[in-house]
Design a protein around this motif. Structure first.
Motif, PDB file in Angstrom:
ATOM      1  N   SER A  44       1.108  -1.014   0.033  1.00  0.00           N
ATOM      2  CA  SER A  44       0.125   0.013   0.067  1.00  0.00           C
ATOM      3  C   SER A  44       0.886   1.217   0.060  1.00  0.00           C
ATOM      4  O   SER A  44       2.109   1.213   0.251  1.00  0.00           O
ATOM      5  CB  SER A  44      -1.056   0.299   1.170  1.00  0.00           C
ATOM      6  OG  SER A  44      -0.122   0.208   2.443  1.00  0.00           O
ATOM      7  N   ILE A  45       0.360   2.224  -0.373  1.00  0.00           N
ATOM      8  CA  ILE A  45       0.923   3.632  -0.366  1.00  0.00           C
ATOM      9  C   ILE A  45       1.525   3.830   0.952  1.00  0.00           C
ATOM     10  O   ILE A  45       2.516   4.421   1.390  1.00  0.00           O
ATOM     11  CB  ILE A  45       0.003   4.633  -0.943  1.00  0.00           C
ATOM     12  CG1 ILE A  45      -0.072   4.398  -2.344  1.00  0.00           C
ATOM     13  CG2 ILE A  45       0.893   6.041  -0.681  1.00  0.00           C
ATOM     14  CD1 ILE A  45      -1.003   5.364  -3.112  1.00  0.00           C
ATOM     15  N   HIS A  56       2.994  10.424   3.991  1.00  0.00           N
ATOM     16  CA  HIS A  56       2.079   9.746   2.934  1.00  0.00           C
ATOM     17  C   HIS A  56       1.806  10.777   1.953  1.00  0.00           C
ATOM     18  O   HIS A  56       1.904  10.141   0.467  1.00  0.00           O
ATOM     19  CB  HIS A  56       0.760   9.210   3.528  1.00  0.00           C
ATOM     20  CG  HIS A  56      -0.236   8.618   2.729  1.00  0.00           C
ATOM     21  ND1 HIS A  56      -1.221   9.107   2.003  1.00  0.00           N
ATOM     22  CD2 HIS A  56      -0.363   7.285   2.901  1.00  0.00           C
ATOM     23  CE1 HIS A  56      -1.924   8.336   1.282  1.00  0.00           C
ATOM     24  NE2 HIS A  56      -1.438   7.025   2.016  1.00  0.00           N
ATOM     25  N   GLN A  57       1.692  12.127   1.895  1.00  0.00           N
ATOM     26  CA  GLN A  57       1.513  13.084   0.906  1.00  0.00           C
ATOM     27  C   GLN A  57       2.694  13.015  -0.079  1.00  0.00           C
ATOM     28  O   GLN A  57       2.799  12.965  -1.241  1.00  0.00           O
ATOM     29  CB  GLN A  57       1.329  14.295   1.561  1.00  0.00           C
ATOM     30  CG  GLN A  57       1.328  15.300   0.423  1.00  0.00           C
ATOM     31  CD  GLN A  57       0.966  16.630   1.112  1.00  0.00           C
ATOM     32  OE1 GLN A  57       1.136  16.996   2.298  1.00  0.00           O
ATOM     33  NE2 GLN A  57       0.601  17.709   0.329  1.00  0.00           N
ATOM     34  N   ARG A  60       2.693   9.934  -2.317  1.00  0.00           N
ATOM     35  CA  ARG A  60       1.641  10.136  -3.356  1.00  0.00           C
ATOM     36  C   ARG A  60       2.363  10.768  -4.409  1.00  0.00           C
ATOM     37  O   ARG A  60       1.863  10.223  -5.656  1.00  0.00           O
ATOM     38  CB  ARG A  60       0.440  10.782  -2.953  1.00  0.00           C
ATOM     39  CG  ARG A  60      -0.584   9.898  -1.921  1.00  0.00           C
ATOM     40  CD  ARG A  60      -1.793  10.522  -2.114  1.00  0.00           C
ATOM     41  NE  ARG A  60      -2.874   9.683  -1.389  1.00  0.00           N
ATOM     42  CZ  ARG A  60      -3.457   8.621  -2.072  1.00  0.00           C
ATOM     43  NH1 ARG A  60      -3.128   8.319  -3.274  1.00  0.00           N
ATOM     44  NH2 ARG A  60      -4.294   7.795  -1.226  1.00  0.00           N
ATOM     45  N   ILE A  63       4.594   8.490  -6.235  1.00  0.00           N
ATOM     46  CA  ILE A  63       3.551   7.368  -6.764  1.00  0.00           C
ATOM     47  C   ILE A  63       2.981   7.905  -8.381  1.00  0.00           C
ATOM     48  O   ILE A  63       3.164   7.462  -9.305  1.00  0.00           O
ATOM     49  CB  ILE A  63       2.676   6.706  -5.921  1.00  0.00           C
ATOM     50  CG1 ILE A  63       3.511   6.037  -5.078  1.00  0.00           C
ATOM     51  CG2 ILE A  63       1.748   5.868  -6.837  1.00  0.00           C
ATOM     52  CD1 ILE A  63       4.353   4.816  -5.436  1.00  0.00           C
ATOM     53  N   ALA A  64       2.768   9.208  -8.168  1.00  0.00           N
ATOM     54  CA  ALA A  64       2.076   9.808  -9.365  1.00  0.00           C
ATOM     55  C   ALA A  64       3.117   9.884 -10.601  1.00  0.00           C
ATOM     56  O   ALA A  64       2.520   9.669 -11.710  1.00  0.00           O
ATOM     57  CB  ALA A  64       1.552  11.361  -8.913  1.00  0.00           C
ATOM     58  N   LEU A  74      -1.345   1.149 -10.006  1.00  0.00           N
ATOM     59  CA  LEU A  74      -1.970   0.991  -8.703  1.00  0.00           C
ATOM     60  C   LEU A  74      -3.047   0.056  -9.124  1.00  0.00           C
ATOM     61  O   LEU A  74      -3.921   0.277 -10.073  1.00  0.00           O
ATOM     62  CB  LEU A  74      -2.615   2.280  -8.048  1.00  0.00           C
ATOM     63  CG  LEU A  74      -1.610   3.268  -7.880  1.00  0.00           C
ATOM     64  CD1 LEU A  74      -2.482   4.741  -7.626  1.00  0.00           C
ATOM     65  CD2 LEU A  74      -0.936   2.948  -6.711  1.00  0.00           C
TER      66      LEU A  74
END
Length: 139
Positions: A44-45, A56-57, A60, A63-64, A74
């Motif tokens: 998971s992220i 987490h931010q 993200r 990941i983007a 994803l």
């Protein structure tokens, strides 16, 4: 014992920084995230952020970028339909393999240029000891 530990920390850190700086591979958050996913498999992220020691931010955003480059995808988490698992794509696996090969080639070239056969044998003999230290750090 502490002096040895500090010497090891210093020299290993310098070695890693030298390889990252001189090998023709990216050494940013994207490359580190791809390598982490290769070691762990889909996660998971939130677990990825925790494992990389970032928010987490921030994860993200990484990941983007990786998804836009086609290196990860994803996939809906079968355990938690609200969440996603981050998977390496074939392109991501290929990128990891190419970066690892480039770093190994740089190290091999540097060793060949700077070490004599006796020193290379000593380094070869030290690898299992360094592996045991690395294994302790993962426990």
């Amino acid at each position: 014992m502490e002096l040895l530990a500090d010497d090891l920390r210093e020299v290993i850190g310098r070695f890693v920084r030298a390889v990252r700086a001189r090998a023709p591979t990216p050494s940013d958050a994207r490359a580190e995230t791809l390598a982490f996913l290769e070691r762990t498999g889909p996660v998971s992220i939130a677990l990825l952020a925790d494992g990389r020691g970032v928010t987490h931010q921030t994860m993200r955003l990484v990941i983007a970028r990786l998804a836009s480059e086609g290196w990860i995808e994803l996939v809906s988490d079968p355990q938690d339909r609200r969440g996603y698992l981050v998977h390496l794509t074939e392109k991501g696996i290929t990128e990891n393999a190419a970066a690892r090969k480039a770093r190994a080639e740089w190290i091999a070239d540097a060793l060949a240029a700077k070490m004599d056969p006796g020193e290379m044998a000593t380094l070869r003999a030290a690898v299992p000891l360094l592996q045991r230290i690395a294994d302790l750090a993962l426990q």
